[in-house]
Scaffold this active site. Structure first.
Site, PDB file in Angstrom:
ATOM      1  N   HIS A 154       0.834  -1.201   0.000  1.00 35.83           N
ATOM      2  CA  HIS A 154       0.000   0.000   0.000  1.00 35.83           C
ATOM      3  C   HIS A 154       0.870   1.253   0.000  1.00 35.83           C
ATOM      4  O   HIS A 154       2.075   1.197   0.241  1.00 35.83           O
ATOM      5  CB  HIS A 154      -0.914   0.000   1.233  1.00 35.83           C
ATOM      6  CG  HIS A 154      -2.301   0.445   0.941  1.00 35.83           C
ATOM      7  ND1 HIS A 154      -2.581   1.513   0.092  1.00 35.83           N
ATOM      8  CD2 HIS A 154      -3.513   0.009   1.376  1.00 35.83           C
ATOM      9  CE1 HIS A 154      -3.891   1.680   0.022  1.00 35.83           C
ATOM     10  NE2 HIS A 154      -4.474   0.788   0.790  1.00 35.83           N
ATOM     11  N   GLY A 205      -2.476   4.013  -9.581  1.00 32.54           N
ATOM     12  CA  GLY A 205      -1.566   5.077  -9.202  1.00 32.54           C
ATOM     13  C   GLY A 205      -1.356   6.053 -10.334  1.00 32.54           C
ATOM     14  O   GLY A 205      -2.147   6.118 -11.283  1.00 32.54           O
ATOM     15  N   GLU A 227      -4.404   0.965 -13.572  1.00 32.48           N
ATOM     16  CA  GLU A 227      -5.418   2.032 -13.536  1.00 32.48           C
ATOM     17  C   GLU A 227      -4.689   3.278 -13.086  1.00 32.48           C
ATOM     18  O   GLU A 227      -4.282   3.391 -11.932  1.00 32.48           O
ATOM     19  CB  GLU A 227      -6.568   1.669 -12.592  1.00 32.48           C
ATOM     20  CG  GLU A 227      -7.797   2.549 -12.787  1.00 32.48           C
ATOM     21  CD  GLU A 227      -7.865   3.696 -11.822  1.00 32.48           C
ATOM     22  OE1 GLU A 227      -7.517   4.829 -12.245  1.00 32.48           O
ATOM     23  OE2 GLU A 227      -8.256   3.491 -10.668  1.00 32.48           O
ATOM     24  N   CYS A 261      -8.747   9.660  -9.570  1.00 32.31           N
ATOM     25  CA  CYS A 261      -8.394   9.589 -10.988  1.00 32.31           C
ATOM     26  C   CYS A 261      -9.600   9.859 -11.870  1.00 32.31           C
ATOM     27  O   CYS A 261      -9.469  10.430 -12.960  1.00 32.31           O
ATOM     28  CB  CYS A 261      -7.810   8.210 -11.318  1.00 32.31           C
ATOM     29  SG  CYS A 261      -6.268   7.845 -10.461  1.00 32.31           S
TER      30      CYS A 261
END
Length: 457
Positions: A154, A205, A227, A261
């Site tokens: 993480h 990220g 992604e 995002c």
């Protein structure tokens, strides 16, 4: 040392010693052993783990939500919604995974032939801080149902959330070692990707980090799902329901303090209605309540880190210097924590920072366009291609128009959001591969042809 910091105050919450090389090695060994047993269990048994995870998440919703709020600043009501979305997604795959992964008979020259779906092994999940539970569980629910194991690396500013995720899976009754959180510094990631015990990699990220991970995974010939960043267009045509569009635009831009995002970021509005839209949008943005994210009344909390706020302010300043105007906001909030004013920039044009770059925070860019064709041209004038919104009352036109937008998802007259029932992902520099839906569960499987002879006469 890995440090957890409260972005609302700047105060240190906790610090953790990264796992040692020996601890990482042992975790990988246990994950491989557990996955070998897990993969042969009937899928009807595997999905019971997902139902148990959903129960644990709901039972601990308040605790986990407040942990999200403390570590990355998400308003607590949104954090509670994040936990609930994780539970819903686990339940979706618990119900539908057996159908998504059922053998698919295919007529061929064989006596019998089919496509079958086998798990790949242990998947490394490299996850971001902005949705610290959701980003993991939207990957893990289908991956675990398919028979895979998982290792989580993480973001290092949410270590308590990372450990809490492991706690959830453990309390739900997962086999020992099937899933493990590793607290590790960035250089360890390359070693994990190259390790033969890791079968595949998923990353949510930035585009820059995605390129690095893609190169490392490609060198190891391992499957990846990426992604990455986005600069989503939110297109408002002259015939749109402007009140609904403006209200949704505020949510689309400022949810999660603008740190997503798939937030709407570039608001492309036909000139005929641009003033009316801009006034409604600006009024609603200026009215958002900024404050303590632990207060249920708060709508805008702090940004996750000071450096992110500084980078965002630099983008605003460069955009204004290039000719854009500030309708509201435009500066950091004085005082402790990493707060930034909800900001609306108007008369943004291509080439300006807020148009060309991803703005990862509470800043909206209004771009005035002559007509629908210019809106389409500018919507596609980006290196990204994650989501897009289109507002018009003409649904026949919308269906045709949506096909011409370069994005992994186009939402007409609605808020762009991920949904367990539908695939989610991007194109161009927003990444590749899909999460969620039937397509998402099939990303981390071996799509295997089964041919049984003899040849049919």
């Amino acid at each position: 040392m890995i440090v957890s910091t409260d972005p609302a105050t700047g105060a240190e919450l906790a610090r953790f010693t990264p796992h040692t090389a020996a601890e990482v090695d042992a975790a990988l060994d246990r994950a491989v052993a557990a996955q070998r047993e897990w993969r042969v269990r009937p899928i009807t048994e595997r999905v019971e783990l997902l139902r148990a995870i959903a129960r644990v998440l709901r039972d601990g919703k308040e605790k986990y939500a407040r942990l999200i709020t403390a570590e990355m600043g998400k308003p607590v009501t949104e954090a509670e919604a994040e936990i609930e979305k994780c539970a819903i997604t686990c339940e979706h795959y618990a119900e539908h995974a057996p159908d998504y992964l059922a053998d698919r008979p295919v007529s061929s020259n064989a006596t019998e032939s089919a496509v079958v779906y086998d798990p790949l092994g242990v998947v490394l999940a490299i996850m971001p801080w902005n949705y610290p539970f959701w980003q993991f569980f939207r990957f893990a629910a289908p991956a675990l149902a398919a028979g895979n194991g998982a290792i989580l690396k993480h973001a290092n500013n949410v270590p308590q959330c990372a450990l809490a995720v492991e706690e959830v899976v453990r309390e739900a009754g997962a086999p020992d070692g099937l899933f493990r959180t590793l607290l590790a510094e960035v250089p360890v990631v390359a070693d994990l990707i190259a390790d033969d015990r890791i079968a595949a990699v998923t990353l949510t990220g930035s585009t820059e980090v995605g390129a690095i991970v893609a190169a490392q995974a490609g060198a190891a010939l391992k499957k990846q799902v990426l992604e990455l960043g986005g600069s989503d267009p939110f297109i408002v045509l002259a015939d749109a329901d402007l009140a609904a569009a403006a209200a949704t635009a505020v949510r689309a831009r400022f949810i999660n303090n603008g740190q997503s995002c798939v937030n709407g970021k570039r608001f492309l509005v036909e000139e005929a209605v641009a003033d009316e839209f801009a006034e409604a949008f600006t009024a609603a943005a200026a009215a958002l309540r900024i404050g303590d994210p632990a207060d249920p009344a708060t709508e805008i909390g702090p940004m996750a880190r000071a450096n992110l706020r500084d980078a965002l302010h630099d983008q605003v300043q460069r955009t204004v210097q290039a000719g854009a105007t500030v309708r509201t906001g435009g500066a950091p909030v004085d005082g402790p924590g990493f707060f930034y004013q909800p900001t609306v920039l108007d008369h943004v044009r291509p080439g300006m920072a807020a148009f060309a770059e991803e703005t990862f925070g509470p800043v909206a860019a209004i771009v005035r366009v002559r007509d629908a064709e210019e809106a389409l041209t500018l919507a596609n004038q980006t290196e990204f291609g994650l989501g897009a919104a289109l507002w018009t009352r003409d649904l026949d036109r919308a269906r045709e128009f949506a096909r011409r937008i370069d994005a992994g998802a186009v939402f007409v007259n609605g808020l762009v959001a991920s949904d367990a029932r539908l695939p989610f992902g991007g194109i161009k520099k927003s990444g590749y591969g899909r999460e969620l839906g039937a397509e998402g569960i099939r990303e981390f499987v071996n799509v295997k042809t089964l041919w049984i002879g003899p040849v049919k006469p």
